[in-house]
Motif scaffolding. Structure first.
Motif, PDB file in Angstrom:
ATOM      1  N   ALA A  14       0.948  -1.500   0.429  1.00 24.10           N
ATOM      2  CA  ALA A  14       0.038  -0.576   0.052  1.00 24.10           C
ATOM      3  C   ALA A  14       0.670   1.080   0.192  1.00 24.10           C
ATOM      4  CB  ALA A  14      -1.073   0.150   0.880  1.00 24.10           C
ATOM      5  N   THR A  15       2.112   1.097   0.875  1.00 27.88           N
ATOM      6  CA  THR A  15       2.448   2.322   0.650  1.00 27.88           C
ATOM      7  C   THR A  15       3.231   2.568  -0.914  1.00 27.88           C
ATOM      8  OG1 THR A  15       3.035   1.603   3.281  1.00 27.88           O
ATOM      9  CG2 THR A  15       4.934   3.512   1.939  1.00 27.88           C
ATOM     10  N   SER A  16       4.033   1.917  -0.700  1.00 34.23           N
ATOM     11  CA  SER A  16       4.748   1.545  -2.481  1.00 34.23           C
ATOM     12  C   SER A  16       3.999   1.968  -3.551  1.00 34.23           C
ATOM     13  CB  SER A  16       5.299   0.375  -2.974  1.00 34.23           C
ATOM     14  OG  SER A  16       5.817   0.174  -2.170  1.00 34.23           O
ATOM     15  N   SER A  17       2.229   1.865  -3.564  1.00 32.41           N
ATOM     16  CA  SER A  17       0.778   1.888  -4.200  1.00 32.41           C
ATOM     17  C   SER A  17       1.023   3.981  -4.088  1.00 32.41           C
ATOM     18  CB  SER A  17      -0.197   1.777  -3.990  1.00 32.41           C
ATOM     19  OG  SER A  17       0.374  -0.378  -4.416  1.00 32.41           O
ATOM     20  N   ALA A  18       1.297   3.763  -2.590  1.00 29.76           N
ATOM     21  CA  ALA A  18       0.532   5.999  -2.447  1.00 29.76           C
ATOM     22  C   ALA A  18       1.574   6.549  -2.992  1.00 29.76           C
ATOM     23  CB  ALA A  18      -0.002   5.881  -1.273  1.00 29.76           C
ATOM     24  N   ARG A  19       2.997   6.386  -3.442  1.00 31.35           N
ATOM     25  CA  ARG A  19       3.888   6.684  -3.171  1.00 31.35           C
ATOM     26  C   ARG A  19       3.836   6.653  -5.258  1.00 31.35           C
ATOM     27  NH1 ARG A  19       9.577   4.897  -2.616  1.00 31.35           N
ATOM     28  NH2 ARG A  19      10.267   7.611  -3.381  1.00 31.35           N
ATOM     29  N   LEU A  20       3.670   5.678  -6.145  1.00 33.28           N
ATOM     30  CA  LEU A  20       3.119   5.736  -7.453  1.00 33.28           C
ATOM     31  C   LEU A  20       1.768   6.574  -8.015  1.00 33.28           C
ATOM     32  CD1 LEU A  20       3.861   1.761  -7.899  1.00 33.28           C
ATOM     33  CD2 LEU A  20       5.142   3.841  -8.988  1.00 33.28           C
ATOM     34  N   ALA A  21       0.882   6.857  -6.785  1.00 37.59           N
ATOM     35  CA  ALA A  21      -0.799   7.183  -7.366  1.00 37.59           C
ATOM     36  C   ALA A  21      -0.331   9.445  -7.118  1.00 37.59           C
ATOM     37  CB  ALA A  21      -2.158   6.573  -6.574  1.00 37.59           C
ATOM     38  N   ALA A  22       0.833   8.847  -6.258  1.00 36.17           N
ATOM     39  CA  ALA A  22       0.342  10.217  -6.539  1.00 36.17           C
ATOM     40  C   ALA A  22       2.003  11.533  -7.284  1.00 36.17           C
ATOM     41  CB  ALA A  22       1.616  10.881  -4.729  1.00 36.17           C
ATOM     42  N   ARG A  23       2.852  10.104  -7.704  1.00 35.97           N
ATOM     43  CA  ARG A  23       3.585  10.803  -9.181  1.00 35.97           C
ATOM     44  C   ARG A  23       2.416   9.825 -10.385  1.00 35.97           C
ATOM     45  NH1 ARG A  23       9.333  10.592  -9.890  1.00 35.97           N
ATOM     46  NH2 ARG A  23       9.117  10.686  -7.480  1.00 35.97           N
ATOM     47  N   HIS A  24       1.376   9.508 -10.627  1.00 39.50           N
ATOM     48  CA  HIS A  24       0.480   8.845 -11.180  1.00 39.50           C
ATOM     49  C   HIS A  24      -1.054   9.257 -11.235  1.00 39.50           C
ATOM     50  CE1 HIS A  24       4.501   8.070 -13.852  1.00 39.50           C
ATOM     51  NE2 HIS A  24       5.103   7.508 -12.717  1.00 39.50           N
ATOM     52  N   ARG A  37       4.263   2.660 -17.521  1.00 34.16           N
ATOM     53  CA  ARG A  37       5.392   3.946 -17.092  1.00 34.16           C
ATOM     54  C   ARG A  37       6.434   4.363 -17.022  1.00 34.16           C
ATOM     55  NH1 ARG A  37       2.077   8.644 -16.870  1.00 34.16           N
ATOM     56  NH2 ARG A  37       0.195   8.876 -18.815  1.00 34.16           N
ATOM     57  N   ARG A  38       6.508   3.242 -15.595  1.00 34.70           N
ATOM     58  CA  ARG A  38       8.135   2.472 -15.006  1.00 34.70           C
ATOM     59  C   ARG A  38       9.000   2.014 -15.472  1.00 34.70           C
ATOM     60  NH1 ARG A  38       8.579   7.838 -12.696  1.00 34.70           N
ATOM     61  NH2 ARG A  38      10.248   7.007 -11.492  1.00 34.70           N
ATOM     62  N   LEU A  39       8.179   0.784 -16.150  1.00 35.27           N
ATOM     63  CA  LEU A  39       9.201  -0.232 -16.213  1.00 35.27           C
ATOM     64  C   LEU A  39       8.662  -0.777 -18.009  1.00 35.27           C
ATOM     65  CD1 LEU A  39       7.687  -2.573 -12.997  1.00 35.27           C
ATOM     66  CD2 LEU A  39      10.006  -1.120 -13.680  1.00 35.27           C
ATOM     67  N   GLY A  40       7.771  -0.872 -18.598  1.00 39.31           N
ATOM     68  CA  GLY A  40       7.546  -0.472 -19.801  1.00 39.31           C
ATOM     69  C   GLY A  40       6.729  -2.069 -19.969  1.00 39.31           C
ATOM     70  N   PRO A  41       5.807  -1.746 -21.139  1.00 34.75           N
ATOM     71  CA  PRO A  41       4.339  -1.896 -21.789  1.00 34.75           C
ATOM     72  C   PRO A  41       4.540  -3.464 -20.685  1.00 34.75           C
ATOM     73  CG  PRO A  41       5.592  -0.269 -23.464  1.00 34.75           C
ATOM     74  CD  PRO A  41       6.841  -1.268 -22.527  1.00 34.75           C
ATOM     75  N   ALA A  74       4.533  -3.599  -8.539  1.00 32.16           N
ATOM     76  CA  ALA A  74       4.154  -2.349  -8.154  1.00 32.16           C
ATOM     77  C   ALA A  74       5.227  -1.821  -7.293  1.00 32.16           C
ATOM     78  CB  ALA A  74       2.794  -2.465  -6.917  1.00 32.16           C
ATOM     79  N   ASN A  75       5.802  -2.723  -6.783  1.00 36.05           N
ATOM     80  CA  ASN A  75       6.866  -2.561  -5.707  1.00 36.05           C
ATOM     81  C   ASN A  75       8.126  -2.272  -6.706  1.00 36.05           C
ATOM     82  OD1 ASN A  75       6.163  -2.773  -2.429  1.00 36.05           O
ATOM     83  ND2 ASN A  75       5.473  -4.889  -3.409  1.00 36.05           N
ATOM     84  N   ALA A  76       8.046  -3.162  -7.222  1.00 32.08           N
ATOM     85  CA  ALA A  76       9.627  -2.520  -8.751  1.00 32.08           C
ATOM     86  C   ALA A  76       9.249  -1.495  -9.565  1.00 32.08           C
ATOM     87  CB  ALA A  76       9.741  -4.072  -9.436  1.00 32.08           C
ATOM     88  N   ALA A  77       7.895  -1.044  -9.097  1.00 25.65           N
ATOM     89  CA  ALA A  77       7.921   0.200 -10.194  1.00 25.65           C
ATOM     90  C   ALA A  77       8.318   1.797  -8.876  1.00 25.65           C
ATOM     91  CB  ALA A  77       6.648   0.300 -10.072  1.00 25.65           C
ATOM     92  N   LEU A  84       8.318  -5.787  -2.250  1.00 26.88           N
ATOM     93  CA  LEU A  84       8.926  -6.902  -3.270  1.00 26.88           C
ATOM     94  C   LEU A  84       9.120  -8.246  -3.181  1.00 26.88           C
ATOM     95  CD1 LEU A  84       9.275  -7.324  -6.271  1.00 26.88           C
ATOM     96  CD2 LEU A  84      11.285  -6.765  -6.086  1.00 26.88           C
ATOM     97  N   VAL A  85       9.783  -8.639  -1.741  1.00 27.10           N
ATOM     98  CA  VAL A  85      10.590  -9.779  -1.751  1.00 27.10           C
ATOM     99  C   VAL A  85       9.344 -10.612  -0.474  1.00 27.10           C
ATOM    100  CG1 VAL A  85      12.062 -10.653   0.000  1.00 27.10           C
ATOM    101  CG2 VAL A  85      12.748  -9.179  -1.183  1.00 27.10           C
ATOM    102  N   GLY A  86       8.788  -9.488  -0.115  1.00 32.49           N
ATOM    103  CA  GLY A  86       7.345 -10.474   0.679  1.00 32.49           C
ATOM    104  C   GLY A  86       6.271 -11.133  -0.310  1.00 32.49           C
ATOM    105  N   CYS A  87       6.217 -10.436  -1.210  1.00 29.06           N
ATOM    106  CA  CYS A  87       5.545 -10.501  -2.236  1.00 29.06           C
ATOM    107  C   CYS A  87       6.419 -12.021  -3.393  1.00 29.06           C
ATOM    108  CB  CYS A  87       5.340  -9.749  -3.182  1.00 29.06           C
ATOM    109  SG  CYS A  87       3.979  -8.525  -2.964  1.00 29.06           S
TER     110      CYS A  87
END
Length: 404
Positions: free
Chosen positions: A57-67, A79-83, A349-352, A368-371
């Motif tokens: 959720a924390t990683s998703s929040a950071r990404l949502a703020a940027r995109h 956007r961050r890693l490729g299609p 999401a974590n990798a992005a 990422l490791v946890g998932c």
């Protein structure tokens, strides 16, 4: 301010939305499969699942703020890693959440008609798919009513279970570390919906401060509620009894002799499942249509009804696939397969999030490791089926790209 979203949601509103998104059908279904995997180690698994959910959720929040646009990790991955990574995330969301639809329906069936759960499960999927086709989705008021009903039901379960004075023999954890991790992957299903808070950036006052706090508070509160319910279930039924229960929280509530609690718990569980299922079908259908409109999936799934705004073909497809899963898998299999899809989604999401810079990088790495760890320790059949479905999706995309 003309033309801009009104930032009307404060910290309290954001926490309530998070609670309403997480406290749903998962708590009525996930404890049984988790107890089968880890026994009393299920409580440790619950904490692990909660920590991974917080990182995601924390990683998703950071990404949502940027995109700040709809699409979640499907967009972030592109956007961050490729299609290809974006497609993989979107495909994981679609297949994982469609399996979640089936799991919710099977849970509904187990509480409504325990002897033949697949019958009401199929009926509720078809009925709620039809409701969604009319453009009717759950309102914010309904979400709060369902949250109150679910909390009241869980309070009744805990109170009735403990008041009866019936306790099962204490048993040591079973399954070892692998069993605990598998249980954590299955319990991750019970936290589904926590990312709803992170999608509200345009409506929240001071989102940079409010969203992370709301995520932490909501997840912490849900973890406490789940720990109370899970501990009560283990004390009353024991790991073996909990693992074998078809409607575990009904059996917890009635173990002490309070028969009057049974219909209340069944109604509460059924309402929670139906409410979550209604929004799941709508959300998955819209993601499916968005991917089809981008050419990532067959464009026949893309059309949106002009009058209702509903992607009818996509939502019909979700409903039909969910019915197929209901008729071919049991609850544990549906939860396991849902876990594969959703955990892959959040791994991406974590990798992005790692590409955003040094802030909270440790959280993204942990997520990422946890998932990845939870995915590979899920039931083998779920992992193999999940891998096959991802392979089919990626190969289908490659064929579409070659054909132009």
């Amino acid at each position: 301010m003309t033309g801009a979203q009104v930032r009307r949601l404060g910290p309290g509103d954001s926490v309530v939305i998070g609670l309403a998104s997480m406290l749903g059908a998962g708590v009525f279904s996930a404890f049984g499969p988790a107890a089968a995997a880890a026994g009393s180690g299920m409580l440790v698994a619950l904490v692990i699942a909660g920590i991974v959910a917080y990182c995601n959720a924390t990683s998703s929040a950071r990404l949502a703020a940027r995109h700040p646009q709809s699409g979640g990790t499907y967009v972030y991955g592109r956007r961050r890693l490729g299609p290809v990574w974006g497609f993989t995330a979107g495909w994981g969301f679609v297949v994982g959440k469609t399996a979640s639809c089936a799991a919710m329906a099977l849970t509904f069936g187990a509480y409504v008609w325990p002897a033949h759960p697949s019958v009401p499960a199929v009926v509720v999927v078809l009925l709620l798919t039809a409701v969604n086709l009319l453009g009717v989705t759950r309102t914010a008021l309904a979400a709060r009513v369902l949250l109150a009903l679910t909390l009241a039901t869980l309070v009744l379960v805990v109170a009735a279970g403990l008041a009866g004075g019936h306790t099962a023999p204490v048993e040591a954890p079973t399954g070892g570390p692998l069993g605990v991790l598998q249980a954590a992957g299955l319990l991750f299903f019970a936290f589904a919906g926590y990312a709803r808070i992170t999608t509200l950036g345009g409506e929240v006052r001071d989102p940079a401060r409010t969203i992370p706090r709301a995520v932490a508070i909501a997840l912490g509160a849900v973890l406490v509620v789940y720990a109370l319910v899970g501990t009560t279930a283990l004390l009353v039924l024991g790991p073996a009894g909990l693992a074998g229960a078809t409607a575990p929280l009904v059996q917890v509530a009635t173990a002490g002799g309070l028969a009057a609690a049974e219909p209340v718990v069944r109604v509460g569980a059924a309402a929670a499942c139906a409410g979550v299922l209604l929004t799941l079908v709508a959300g998955v259908g819209r993601t499916l249509a968005a991917m089809a409109a981008d050419g990532e999936l067959p464009r026949a799934l893309a059309p949106v009804d002009r009058r209702t705004g509903v992607p009818r073909r996509a939502e019909l497809a979700v409903g039909l696939v969910a019915v197929t899963v209901v008729l071919t898998a049991d609850l544990r299999g549906a939860i396991g397969f849902a876990g594969v899809g959703v955990l892959v989604y959040y791994a991406i999401a974590n990798a992005a999030a790692l590409t955003l810079g040094p802030g909270r990088r440790a959280v993204a790495v942990a997520g990422l490791v946890g998932c990845v760890v939870l995915v590979v320790t899920l039931p083998v059949e779920a992992v193999l089926v999940g891998a096959a479905v991802f392979a089919v999706g990626l190969e289908g995309r490659a064929v579409r790209m070659r054909l132009g």
